[in-house]
Scaffold this active site. Structure first.
Site, short mmCIF file in Angstrom:
data_model
loop_
_atom_site.label_atom_id
_atom_site.label_comp_id
_atom_site.label_asym_id
_atom_site.label_seq_id
_atom_site.Cartn_x
_atom_site.Cartn_y
_atom_site.Cartn_z
N LYS A 83 0.86 -1.18 0.00
CA LYS A 83 0.00 0.00 0.00
C LYS A 83 0.89 1.23 0.00
CE LYS A 83 -4.42 0.31 2.40
NZ LYS A 83 -5.03 0.42 3.74
N THR A 84 0.69 2.10 -0.97
CA THR A 84 1.44 3.36 -0.98
C THR A 84 0.43 4.51 -0.89
OG1 THR A 84 1.42 3.51 -3.40
CG2 THR A 84 3.33 2.45 -2.42
#
Ligand code: G3P
Length: 231
Positions: A83-84
């Site tokens: 997840k960014t």
């Protein structure tokens, strides 16, 4: 629409995975920070329990750091999705990680423009936070609809993931708008079960069956003879 659980709690995943409805899970730094234990072990345990995609988030604010963290997180377990957060650094990290074959969930997306950029950066999932939009009086239904409508004609393979779901109505809205995934906390997944007519219906079936004890004996016999035949 696939259902994921939004949590850092192994106990919650254990319970709800048992219902047979989970396709994956999402965590975030806030959710994991509430738990005892080592984050890597928690993430791996959740991966095993859901046997599907599990998002684990990077915390660096620089692309280079996000890429390094993302590569390391992706090696924890084959089901890890990195997840960014949405930002120029997050986009660059998403592009680099996706180019390496690592699946990315671009999070904190609150507009169709941000979603279009995330899709172009190669995001596998694009997380739109419905509850946090509603919290500041922006209609989350309108935003999610705009995101889905903006992405579809371009034929993107990015999946829209509705997150920050605070009540069952958010889940239904996400499904009706065509989101591929909704991630809901355990509380909301529990609330989705409830309907007074279901409870009353089960009670009525049980009471009527009890009126005919011989039918109960018949069903018990049926089960026992099948068990005997298969041993
Ligand atoms: O996984 C991120 C998201 O679902 C956060 O939800 O309730 O903290 O806005 P919330």
């Amino acid at each position: 629409m696939k259902l994921f659980i939004d949590t850092g709690s192994v106990a919650e995943v254990e319970e709800i995975a048992g219902w047979g409805i989970l396709s994956g899970a999402t965590t975030n730094p806030s959710l994991l920070a509430k738990e005892d234990g080592e984050p890597g072990e928690i993430i791996c345990r959740i991966c095993d329990l859901v046997n599907g995609p599990v998002s684990a988030e990077v915390v660096s604010d620089k692309a280079e750091g996000m890429i390094a963290e993302g590569r390391a997180l992706s090696e924890l377990h084959e089901h890890v999705i990195v997840k960014t957060p949405f930002s120029t650094a997050g986009l660059a990290a998403c592009r680099a990680l996706s180019d390496d074959g690592i699946r990315v969930n671009m999070t904190l997306v609150f507009s169709a423009n941000q979603a279009l950029l995330a899709a172009e950066a190669g995001a596998t999932y694009i997380s739109c936070f419905m509850g946090r939009l509603d919290d500041i009086s922006i209609n989350s239904t309108d935003v999610v609809r705009e995101i889905v409508e903006a992405l579809r004609p371009g034929g993107t393979t990015s999946q829209v993931l509705a997150a920050s779901l605070r009540h069952p109505e958010h889940v239904v809205t996400a499904a009706r708008l065509g989101c591929e995934v909704a991630t809901a906390p355990a509380k909301v997944l529990h609330q989705m079960l409830d309907h007074p007519l279901t409870t009353a219906g089960i009670d009525r079936f049980a009471a009527d069956w009890k009126e005919r004890p011989e039918f109960g004996e018949w069903l018990k016999g049926l089960v026992e003879s099948r068990a005997a035949a298969t041993h």
